[in-house]
Design a protein around this motif. Structure first.
Motif, PDB file in Angstrom:
ATOM      1  N   ARG A   1       1.188   8.494  -4.434  1.00  0.00           N
ATOM      2  CA  ARG A   1       0.508   7.686  -5.218  1.00  0.00           C
ATOM      3  C   ARG A   1       0.911   7.800  -6.752  1.00  0.00           C
ATOM      4  O   ARG A   1       0.691   6.896  -7.603  1.00  0.00           O
ATOM      5  CB  ARG A   1      -1.022   8.266  -5.251  1.00  0.00           C
ATOM      6  CG  ARG A   1      -1.056   9.855  -5.514  1.00  0.00           C
ATOM      7  CD  ARG A   1      -2.429  10.111  -5.134  1.00  0.00           C
ATOM      8  NE  ARG A   1      -2.648  11.646  -5.459  1.00  0.00           N
ATOM      9  CZ  ARG A   1      -2.174  12.627  -4.513  1.00  0.00           C
ATOM     10  NH1 ARG A   1      -1.862  12.262  -3.363  1.00  0.00           N
ATOM     11  NH2 ARG A   1      -2.575  13.952  -4.640  1.00  0.00           N
TER      12      ARG A   1
ATOM     13  N   PRO B   1      -0.158  -7.133  -5.297  1.00  0.00           N
ATOM     14  CA  PRO B   1      -1.150  -6.350  -5.272  1.00  0.00           C
ATOM     15  C   PRO B   1      -0.606  -4.866  -4.905  1.00  0.00           C
ATOM     16  O   PRO B   1       0.114  -4.969  -3.759  1.00  0.00           O
ATOM     17  CB  PRO B   1      -2.248  -6.769  -4.544  1.00  0.00           C
ATOM     18  CG  PRO B   1      -2.043  -8.349  -4.481  1.00  0.00           C
ATOM     19  CD  PRO B   1      -0.407  -8.614  -4.380  1.00  0.00           C
TER      20      PRO B   1
ATOM     21  N   ASP C   1      -6.439   4.665   0.784  1.00  0.00           N
ATOM     22  CA  ASP C   1      -7.799   5.546   0.853  1.00  0.00           C
ATOM     23  C   ASP C   1      -7.320   7.047   1.746  1.00  0.00           C
ATOM     24  O   ASP C   1      -6.598   6.686   2.593  1.00  0.00           O
ATOM     25  CB  ASP C   1      -8.866   4.879   1.448  1.00  0.00           C
ATOM     26  CG  ASP C   1      -9.998   5.968   1.346  1.00  0.00           C
ATOM     27  OD1 ASP C   1     -10.720   6.146   0.170  1.00  0.00           O
ATOM     28  OD2 ASP C   1     -10.276   6.573   2.456  1.00  0.00           O
TER      29      ASP C   1
ATOM     30  N   GLU D   1       3.908  -1.032  -9.548  1.00  0.00           N
ATOM     31  CA  GLU D   1       3.394  -2.114 -10.014  1.00  0.00           C
ATOM     32  C   GLU D   1       4.375  -2.826 -10.985  1.00  0.00           C
ATOM     33  O   GLU D   1       4.215  -4.153 -11.034  1.00  0.00           O
ATOM     34  CB  GLU D   1       2.009  -1.864 -10.527  1.00  0.00           C
ATOM     35  CG  GLU D   1       1.024  -1.456  -9.685  1.00  0.00           C
ATOM     36  CD  GLU D   1      -0.239  -0.912 -10.382  1.00  0.00           C
ATOM     37  OE1 GLU D   1      -1.295  -1.109  -9.900  1.00  0.00           O
ATOM     38  OE2 GLU D   1      -0.112  -0.278 -11.364  1.00  0.00           O
TER      39      GLU D   1
ATOM     40  N   LYS E   1       2.770   4.794  -8.265  1.00  0.00           N
ATOM     41  CA  LYS E   1       1.905   3.507  -8.359  1.00  0.00           C
ATOM     42  C   LYS E   1       2.285   2.743  -9.541  1.00  0.00           C
ATOM     43  O   LYS E   1       2.525   1.486  -9.168  1.00  0.00           O
ATOM     44  CB  LYS E   1       0.317   3.484  -8.144  1.00  0.00           C
ATOM     45  CG  LYS E   1      -0.428   2.365  -8.237  1.00  0.00           C
ATOM     46  CD  LYS E   1      -1.786   2.767  -8.057  1.00  0.00           C
ATOM     47  CE  LYS E   1      -2.374   1.449  -7.866  1.00  0.00           C
ATOM     48  NZ  LYS E   1      -3.600   1.122  -8.627  1.00  0.00           N
TER      49      LYS E   1
ATOM     50  N   ASP F   1      -1.605  -0.944  -4.218  1.00  0.00           N
ATOM     51  CA  ASP F   1      -2.924   0.025  -4.110  1.00  0.00           C
ATOM     52  C   ASP F   1      -2.429   1.558  -3.288  1.00  0.00           C
ATOM     53  O   ASP F   1      -1.484   1.351  -2.711  1.00  0.00           O
ATOM     54  CB  ASP F   1      -4.148  -0.304  -3.711  1.00  0.00           C
ATOM     55  CG  ASP F   1      -5.353   0.257  -4.234  1.00  0.00           C
ATOM     56  OD1 ASP F   1      -5.253   1.385  -4.951  1.00  0.00           O
ATOM     57  OD2 ASP F   1      -6.465  -0.034  -3.707  1.00  0.00           O
ATOM     58  N   VAL F   2      -3.123   2.482  -3.465  1.00  0.00           N
ATOM     59  CA  VAL F   2      -2.879   3.526  -2.863  1.00  0.00           C
ATOM     60  C   VAL F   2      -3.889   3.850  -1.569  1.00  0.00           C
ATOM     61  O   VAL F   2      -5.064   3.550  -2.050  1.00  0.00           O
ATOM     62  CB  VAL F   2      -2.969   4.849  -3.690  1.00  0.00           C
ATOM     63  CG1 VAL F   2      -2.945   6.195  -2.732  1.00  0.00           C
ATOM     64  CG2 VAL F   2      -2.025   4.894  -4.707  1.00  0.00           C
TER      65      VAL F   2
ATOM     66  N   LEU G   1      -7.294  -6.661  -1.375  1.00  0.00           N
ATOM     67  CA  LEU G   1      -6.127  -7.080  -2.230  1.00  0.00           C
ATOM     68  C   LEU G   1      -5.758  -8.485  -2.102  1.00  0.00           C
ATOM     69  O   LEU G   1      -5.186  -9.190  -3.227  1.00  0.00           O
ATOM     70  CB  LEU G   1      -5.041  -6.078  -2.003  1.00  0.00           C
ATOM     71  CG  LEU G   1      -5.233  -4.399  -2.280  1.00  0.00           C
ATOM     72  CD1 LEU G   1      -4.293  -3.585  -2.029  1.00  0.00           C
ATOM     73  CD2 LEU G   1      -5.428  -4.142  -4.073  1.00  0.00           C
TER      74      LEU G   1
ATOM     75  N   GLN H   1      -8.758  -2.766   3.203  1.00  0.00           N
ATOM     76  CA  GLN H   1      -8.299  -2.571   2.335  1.00  0.00           C
ATOM     77  C   GLN H   1      -7.115  -3.451   1.522  1.00  0.00           C
ATOM     78  O   GLN H   1      -7.298  -4.212   0.504  1.00  0.00           O
ATOM     79  CB  GLN H   1      -7.544  -0.939   1.912  1.00  0.00           C
ATOM     80  CG  GLN H   1      -7.273  -0.459   0.554  1.00  0.00           C
ATOM     81  CD  GLN H   1      -6.701   0.868   0.431  1.00  0.00           C
ATOM     82  OE1 GLN H   1      -6.972   1.398   1.475  1.00  0.00           O
ATOM     83  NE2 GLN H   1      -6.259   1.182  -0.680  1.00  0.00           N
TER      84      GLN H   1
ATOM     85  N   LEU I   1       0.855  -1.119   0.137  1.00  0.00           N
ATOM     86  CA  LEU I   1      -0.004  -0.028  -0.055  1.00  0.00           C
ATOM     87  C   LEU I   1       0.972   1.064  -0.014  1.00  0.00           C
ATOM     88  O   LEU I   1       1.917   1.482   0.676  1.00  0.00           O
ATOM     89  CB  LEU I   1      -0.831   0.076   1.291  1.00  0.00           C
ATOM     90  CG  LEU I   1      -1.886  -1.069   1.265  1.00  0.00           C
ATOM     91  CD1 LEU I   1      -2.723  -1.188   2.564  1.00  0.00           C
ATOM     92  CD2 LEU I   1      -2.904  -1.129   0.231  1.00  0.00           C
TER      93      LEU I   1
END
Length: 101
Positions: free
Chosen positions: A59, A73, A78, A66, A62, A75-76, A97, A93, A53
């Motif tokens: 962000r 997995p 929230d 990846e 990202k 993600d940023v 994932l 979250q 994360l």
């Protein structure tokens, strides 16, 4: 044990969130290894991570993350959950994932 990494610019701003996530996991009976580190340490942790994360402040990285970690997995976090230091929401979250929710 699943390993969740939170990455930010220096690994410091996510440290409090890591503690909140650990509290949430413990209260729900889940066991995860949750840690925070700098985005600069990505190469050192990518073979250990089950999910990554990113703090909202990184962000923009990202897509690069990846590409580097391939099948992990990413993600940023929230932004609202980050601002509120909502460990439960961020843990959920990560669990999504991981395919656990």
């Amino acid at each position: 044990m699943k390993k969740i990494f939170l990455l930010c610019s220096a690994g410091m701003s996510t440290s409090l969130l890591v503690n909140k996530m650990k509290e949430a996991a413990k209260s729900q009976g889940y066991e995860y290894d949750i840690a925070a580190t700098s985005l600069a340490n990505l190469k050192d942790i990518k073979d250990e991570a089950d999910v990554i994360l990113l703090g909202p402040q990184v962000r923009f990285d990202k897509e690069r993350v990846e590409e580097e970690v391939k099948n992990i997995p990413v993600d940023v976090v929230d932004m609202t959950a980050y601002g509120m230091m909502d460990g439960k929401k961020v843990l959920d979250q990560a669990r999504k994932l991981l395919g656990e929710l």
